[in-house]
Scaffold this motif. Structure first.
Motif, PDB file in Angstrom:
ATOM      1  N   SER A 190     -16.362   4.460  -5.578  1.00 21.38           N
ATOM      2  CA  SER A 190     -15.378   4.467  -4.499  1.00 21.38           C
ATOM      3  C   SER A 190     -16.002   4.352  -3.114  1.00 21.38           C
ATOM      4  O   SER A 190     -17.207   4.578  -2.925  1.00 21.38           O
ATOM      5  N   TYR A 191     -15.145   3.978  -2.178  1.00 19.42           N
ATOM      6  CA  TYR A 191     -15.472   4.045  -0.753  1.00 19.42           C
ATOM      7  C   TYR A 191     -14.279   4.705  -0.075  1.00 19.42           C
ATOM      8  O   TYR A 191     -13.185   4.132  -0.035  1.00 19.42           O
ATOM      9  N   LYS A 192     -14.467   5.920   0.396  1.00 20.32           N
ATOM     10  CA  LYS A 192     -13.399   6.674   1.046  1.00 20.32           C
ATOM     11  C   LYS A 192     -13.976   7.502   2.181  1.00 20.32           C
ATOM     12  O   LYS A 192     -15.087   8.030   2.075  1.00 20.32           O
ATOM     13  N   ASP A 193     -13.204   7.595   3.250  1.00 22.50           N
ATOM     14  CA  ASP A 193     -13.614   8.396   4.410  1.00 22.50           C
ATOM     15  C   ASP A 193     -15.015   8.027   4.894  1.00 22.50           C
ATOM     16  O   ASP A 193     -15.805   8.888   5.277  1.00 22.50           O
ATOM     17  N   GLY A 194     -15.315   6.740   4.838  1.00 27.59           N
ATOM     18  CA  GLY A 194     -16.593   6.255   5.340  1.00 27.59           C
ATOM     19  C   GLY A 194     -17.785   6.517   4.441  1.00 27.59           C
ATOM     20  O   GLY A 194     -18.928   6.351   4.863  1.00 27.59           O
ATOM     21  N   LYS A 195     -17.538   6.916   3.180  1.00 33.54           N
ATOM     22  CA  LYS A 195     -18.648   7.234   2.272  1.00 33.54           C
ATOM     23  C   LYS A 195     -18.509   6.497   0.941  1.00 33.54           C
ATOM     24  O   LYS A 195     -17.423   6.403   0.374  1.00 33.54           O
ATOM     25  N   PHE A 196     -19.653   5.991   0.456  1.00 31.62           N
ATOM     26  CA  PHE A 196     -19.710   5.385  -0.867  1.00 31.62           C
ATOM     27  C   PHE A 196     -20.102   6.451  -1.875  1.00 31.62           C
ATOM     28  O   PHE A 196     -21.004   7.252  -1.630  1.00 31.62           O
ATOM     29  N   LYS A 197     -19.401   6.468  -3.026  1.00 35.99           N
ATOM     30  CA  LYS A 197     -19.712   7.456  -4.057  1.00 35.99           C
ATOM     31  C   LYS A 197     -19.718   6.811  -5.437  1.00 35.99           C
ATOM     32  O   LYS A 197     -18.847   6.001  -5.759  1.00 35.99           O
ATOM     33  N   ASN A 198     -20.719   7.177  -6.243  1.00 37.42           N
ATOM     34  CA  ASN A 198     -20.770   6.808  -7.654  1.00 37.42           C
ATOM     35  C   ASN A 198     -20.755   8.117  -8.440  1.00 37.42           C
ATOM     36  O   ASN A 198     -21.786   8.766  -8.589  1.00 37.42           O
ATOM     37  N   THR A 199     -19.583   8.497  -8.922  1.00 35.38           N
ATOM     38  CA  THR A 199     -19.413   9.796  -9.572  1.00 35.38           C
ATOM     39  C   THR A 199     -19.390   9.645 -11.087  1.00 35.38           C
ATOM     40  O   THR A 199     -18.586   8.885 -11.628  1.00 35.38           O
ATOM     41  N   GLU A 200     -20.269  10.358 -11.765  1.00 37.11           N
ATOM     42  CA  GLU A 200     -20.267  10.311 -13.223  1.00 37.11           C
ATOM     43  C   GLU A 200     -19.014  10.977 -13.770  1.00 37.11           C
ATOM     44  O   GLU A 200     -18.630  12.052 -13.315  1.00 37.11           O
ATOM     45  N   ILE A 201     -18.370  10.326 -14.738  1.00 32.98           N
ATOM     46  CA  ILE A 201     -17.177  10.883 -15.374  1.00 32.98           C
ATOM     47  C   ILE A 201     -17.314  10.724 -16.888  1.00 32.98           C
ATOM     48  O   ILE A 201     -18.124   9.919 -17.370  1.00 32.98           O
ATOM     49  N   ASP A 202     -16.524  11.488 -17.633  1.00 34.77           N
ATOM     50  CA  ASP A 202     -16.566  11.377 -19.097  1.00 34.77           C
ATOM     51  C   ASP A 202     -16.032  10.019 -19.543  1.00 34.77           C
ATOM     52  O   ASP A 202     -16.640   9.329 -20.341  1.00 34.77           O
ATOM     53  N   SER A 203     -14.878   9.654 -19.029  1.00 33.31           N
ATOM     54  CA  SER A 203     -14.270   8.347 -19.275  1.00 33.31           C
ATOM     55  C   SER A 203     -12.996   8.275 -18.435  1.00 33.31           C
ATOM     56  O   SER A 203     -12.483   9.308 -18.002  1.00 33.31           O
ATOM     57  N   PRO A 204     -12.477   7.093 -18.187  1.00 34.43           N
ATOM     58  CA  PRO A 204     -11.234   6.982 -17.421  1.00 34.43           C
ATOM     59  C   PRO A 204     -10.088   7.712 -18.111  1.00 34.43           C
ATOM     60  O   PRO A 204      -9.988   7.705 -19.336  1.00 34.43           O
TER      61      PRO A 204
END
Length: 201
Positions: free
Chosen positions: A178-192
């Protein structure tokens, strides 16, 4: 007018006609217009392009965009063209879906109403640049089309916010990108959420 002379005149006018057509085709790219294919219009685009061969030829030239992280390019695309034509989320729970072969996002375009162009990521947020595919019959125009496309994206000053899914087959890991509030994030998740996949398929 004898037969030989008539043939020469016909040949001259045929050559002139074909030259004018060629000049007209190239003139229309003095300012290429990129019309993004909407998510709802994917089927129609596929029907229109089913007999057209796509190639990367003419689109390999390095640009300043190729050195930028793909997550930043995705934000530039969002700002300039809106949401992608297709994301990994659109493919979830589809028959024979294999996450390791899926991309994060795809943007499909019709350039000047007639030339298909597809751009997509090749390694989600962990790569740089984009992968391009254009109509093979317009290979000679592709370098110019790419230059104009890149210029549009490099001119973007305010990035667009987005959130996608990505699956890394090397790490066997799902991510929320994601890109939100001026920040890029790659967040590990179990699955969608709500996803059902047969990983053995």
């Amino acid at each position: 007018m004898n037969v030989r002379l008539r043939k020469i005149v016909k040949s001259f006018f045929l050559t002139l006609f074909l030259t004018l057509i060629s000049i007209g085709a190239y003139a229309q790219f003095e300012a290429a217009q990129f019309e993004k294919v909407s998510n709802d219009n994917r089927g129609n685009f596929k029907r229109l392009t089913q007999n057209i061969s796509l190639t990367g030829q003419g689109l390999y030239e390095d640009t300043k965009l190729d050195d930028k992280q793909t997550n930043e390019i995705r934000a530039r695309l969002q700002a300039e063209f809106g949401a992608p034509t297709q994301t990994l989320k659109d493919l979830l729970n589809q028959p024979n879906f294999r996450p390791g072969k899926a991309i994060q996002f795809e943007y499909w375009f019709m350039v000047n109403d007639s030339i298909p162009l597809i751009v997509l990521d090749w390694n989600g947020p962990f790569g740089s640049g984009l992968t391009y595919g254009g109509a093979s019959k317009y290979i000679d125009l592709m370098p110019q089309i790419k230059r104009e496309f890149v210029q549009k994206l490099l001119a973007v000053e305010d990035f667009g916010e987005y959130e996608d899914y990505f699956y890394s087959p090397e790490k066997e890991q799902w991510y929320s990108v994601s890109y939100k509030d001026g920040k890029f994030k790659n967040t590990e998740i179990d699955s969608p959420e709500g996803m059902s996949i047969d990983y053995n398929n």
